[in-house]
Scaffold this motif. Structure first.
Motif, PDB file in Angstrom:
ATOM      1  N   ALA A  59      -0.554  92.096  35.381  1.00  0.00           N
ATOM      2  CA  ALA A  59       0.401  91.154  35.960  1.00  0.00           C
ATOM      3  C   ALA A  59       0.473  91.250  37.478  1.00  0.00           C
ATOM      4  O   ALA A  59       0.685  90.240  38.156  1.00  0.00           O
ATOM      5  CB  ALA A  59       1.787  91.376  35.353  1.00  0.00           C
ATOM      6  N   TRP A  62      -2.425  88.935  38.803  1.00  0.00           N
ATOM      7  CA  TRP A  62      -2.239  87.523  38.459  1.00  0.00           C
ATOM      8  C   TRP A  62      -1.015  86.930  39.155  1.00  0.00           C
ATOM      9  O   TRP A  62      -1.070  85.833  39.719  1.00  0.00           O
ATOM     10  CB  TRP A  62      -2.092  87.359  36.951  1.00  0.00           C
ATOM     11  N   GLU A  63       0.081  87.660  39.129  1.00  0.00           N
ATOM     12  CA  GLU A  63       1.307  87.152  39.744  1.00  0.00           C
ATOM     13  C   GLU A  63       1.175  87.041  41.257  1.00  0.00           C
ATOM     14  O   GLU A  63       1.733  86.125  41.869  1.00  0.00           O
ATOM     15  CB  GLU A  63       2.483  88.046  39.371  1.00  0.00           C
ATOM     16  N   ARG A  64       0.429  87.955  41.884  1.00  0.00           N
ATOM     17  CA  ARG A  64       0.239  87.854  43.330  1.00  0.00           C
ATOM     18  C   ARG A  64      -0.562  86.598  43.672  1.00  0.00           C
ATOM     19  O   ARG A  64      -0.256  85.917  44.660  1.00  0.00           O
ATOM     20  CB  ARG A  64      -0.471  89.100  43.851  1.00  0.00           C
ATOM     21  N   VAL A  66      -0.661  83.792  42.008  1.00  0.00           N
ATOM     22  CA  VAL A  66       0.224  82.631  41.839  1.00  0.00           C
ATOM     23  C   VAL A  66       1.222  82.551  42.989  1.00  0.00           C
ATOM     24  O   VAL A  66       1.474  81.474  43.547  1.00  0.00           O
ATOM     25  CB  VAL A  66       0.958  82.720  40.484  1.00  0.00           C
ATOM     26  N   GLN A  67       1.765  83.687  43.385  1.00  0.00           N
ATOM     27  CA  GLN A  67       2.723  83.712  44.499  1.00  0.00           C
ATOM     28  C   GLN A  67       2.091  83.193  45.784  1.00  0.00           C
ATOM     29  O   GLN A  67       2.668  82.361  46.500  1.00  0.00           O
ATOM     30  CB  GLN A  67       3.229  85.140  44.713  1.00  0.00           C
ATOM     31  N   GLY A  71       3.706  79.957  44.390  1.00  0.00           N
ATOM     32  CA  GLY A  71       4.745  80.339  43.435  1.00  0.00           C
ATOM     33  C   GLY A  71       4.647  79.554  42.138  1.00  0.00           C
ATOM     34  O   GLY A  71       3.656  78.851  41.863  1.00  0.00           O
ATOM     35  N   LYS A  72       5.669  79.684  41.301  1.00  0.00           N
ATOM     36  CA  LYS A  72       5.680  79.011  40.006  1.00  0.00           C
ATOM     37  C   LYS A  72       5.432  77.511  40.189  1.00  0.00           C
ATOM     38  O   LYS A  72       6.031  76.869  41.050  1.00  0.00           O
ATOM     39  CB  LYS A  72       7.026  79.222  39.314  1.00  0.00           C
ATOM     40  N   TYR A 100       0.970  82.683  33.606  1.00  0.00           N
ATOM     41  CA  TYR A 100       1.717  83.289  34.711  1.00  0.00           C
ATOM     42  C   TYR A 100       2.422  82.246  35.581  1.00  0.00           C
ATOM     43  O   TYR A 100       2.880  82.564  36.676  1.00  0.00           O
ATOM     44  CB  TYR A 100       0.791  84.159  35.555  1.00  0.00           C
ATOM     45  N   GLY A 101       2.505  81.006  35.107  1.00  0.00           N
ATOM     46  CA  GLY A 101       3.361  80.022  35.750  1.00  0.00           C
ATOM     47  C   GLY A 101       2.696  79.028  36.656  1.00  0.00           C
ATOM     48  O   GLY A 101       3.382  78.188  37.254  1.00  0.00           O
TER      49      GLY A 101
END
Length: 434
Positions: A59, A62-64, A66-67, A71-72, A100-101
């Motif tokens: 995560a 992956w989240e970085r 997307v950020q 972002g979402k 992950y959004g």
């Protein structure tokens, strides 16, 4: 042929719809905050360079991505150009980003994608507009030569899609890539090189073994991937020498280097990255012989500034600097296989927290390999500016600026002999070699 044309028409129609939706809804802002250290000509976006084998449950990485893409809800263009099965790989990546959004979409520019003309797709204005309007782009693993073949014209100039990617990045978007998608980040990349030891013995040739990358990180940094798992750190050295690089970054699997617009690199994920500094190194002709290399290991959470060369340990290490007067390790440090899985980092970590003056690793080849009598000695030692930190949580080390010297050695074959132990009355004796 009719099926191919129909497919392309459907793709174009979908992309025009996606682009129209993006323009109507408005995309999340992706431009970086103002920074006085960023020049006007420097890209305002970020790079996420992954060493391969990125797990779906990592995560942090992956989240970085997307950020950094906004972002979402951020739109991320997925390129499976390197893959042998781009349709399956592309769909899997789209689904993972959506998990992950992100609002990810597949870009059908891949040499192995059935039913499409990848060269025509790379010049499609609607497809290029969709990429340009996205908050980020991501390149899968596979064969990095397929990426450059797909995104550059035969004369070497940029396709419309590649120009769109550069506009995305310069405007503040995120560009990420794993394995092959990491290799293309530097201006020179490995193509299809020889095995590591053969590369040390024979050097590298142009074209097939090393080739032009896409150069998103700039011309001054060389990138390699799968670094520790596959023992690839040594092959970076002849490539960097051949092309004149002074700085190289090699990233391990399931781990990422995040390059911010201000040129600071942060390591996140499972393991870490090796930083190779050849600015003061001296090389000899022939098989790899190199002295005064500076080698650093950046662990999860560590930062390194590409412009200032400032090193910042992770928060869990900052108050736990290694004290040379209180070493933990006290036995000689040696490895018979320096190119083994993470062996070089293990030796570096032990040396920085040891009473020993040096650590020695060997690399030997099969009797049936090219020049089987030729091996290499890797000698690590502390320099006045060497420093180490240990995490209070994980006990993992970060090591900065060890000295590395490499020299060729002659290997006697066979490396060993078989001995027979004969039992005799009253004890035993060692028999003759056979």
């Amino acid at each position: 042929m009719c099926q191919s044309v129909a497919f392309q028409l459907v793709v174009r129609l979908l992309l025009r719809c996606l682009l129209a939706c993006a323009c109507w809804t408005g995309l999340p802002a992706v431009a970086a905050a103002p920074d006085s250290s960023i020049s006007a000509s420097q890209p305002k976006g970020s790079l996420v360079i992954i060493g391969g084998a990125l797990r779906g449950d990592n995560a942090a990485v992956w989240e970085r991505m997307v950020q950094l893409a906004g972002g979402k809800g951020a739109r991320i263009a997925v390129f499976a150009s390197a893959s042998a099965s781009p349709d399956k790989t592309g769909q899997a990546l789209v689904e993972r980003f959506r998990h992950y959004g992100a609002q990810a979409f597949f870009v059908p520019v891949a040499p192995r994608l059935a039913g499409t003309d990848y060269q025509a797709a790379a010049e499609d204005p609607a497809l290029a507009a969709a990429v340009r309007a996205a908050g980020g782009a991501f390149f899968s693993g596979g064969d990095q030569a397929r990426i450059t073949r797909a995104l550059r014209r035969p004369d070497g100039s940029n396709t419309r899609i590649l120009d769109a990617l550069w506009e995305l990045y310069r405007g503040g978007g995120m560009i990420g890539g794993t394995s092959a998608g990491a290799a293309i980040m530097s201006s020179t990349m490995f193509g299809h090189p020889k095995p590591v030891l053969a590369t040390l013995k024979l050097g590298l040739g142009e074209g097939g073994e090393i080739a032009p990358g896409l150069g998103f990180i700039g011309d001054e940094v060389f990138i390699d991937q799968h670094l520790l798992v596959r023992g690839r750190f040594a092959r970076m050295l002849p490539a960097m020498l051949k092309k004149g690089y002074q700085l190289g970054l090699g990233i391990d699997e399931n781990t990422a280097m995040v390059v911010a617009p201000n040129r600071e690199v942060e390591v996140i994920g499972y393991r870490g990255a090796l930083l190779v500094d050849l600015s003061k190194a001296v090389a000899q002709d022939g098989p790899l012989e190199l002295s005064n290399v500076r080698l650093s290991y950046l662990d999860n959470g560590d930062r390194f500034h590409l412009r200032t060369h400032a090193f910042t340990p992770a928060p869990d290490k900052r108050d736990n600097r290694i004290d040379p007067a209180r070493p933990y390790y006290r036995e000689p440090l040696f490895s018979a296989d320096i190119l083994g899985h993470s062996t070089v980092v293990e030796l570096m970590s032990r040396l920085i927290d040891s009473d020993q003056p040096e650590a020695i690793g060997l690399s030997l080849d099969s009797p049936h390999a090219v020049q089987p009598e030729l091996g290499f000695e890797f000698r690590l030692s502390r320099s006045p500016d060497s420093v180490g930190y240990q995490s209070a949580l994980t006990e993992q080390y970060s090591v900065y600026k060890l000295r590395l010297d490499i020299r060729p050695i002659v290997v006697q074959h066979p490396l060993y002999q078989y001995w027979r132990l004969d039992a005799v009355a009253g004890g035993g004796r060692v028999g003759a070699a056979r």
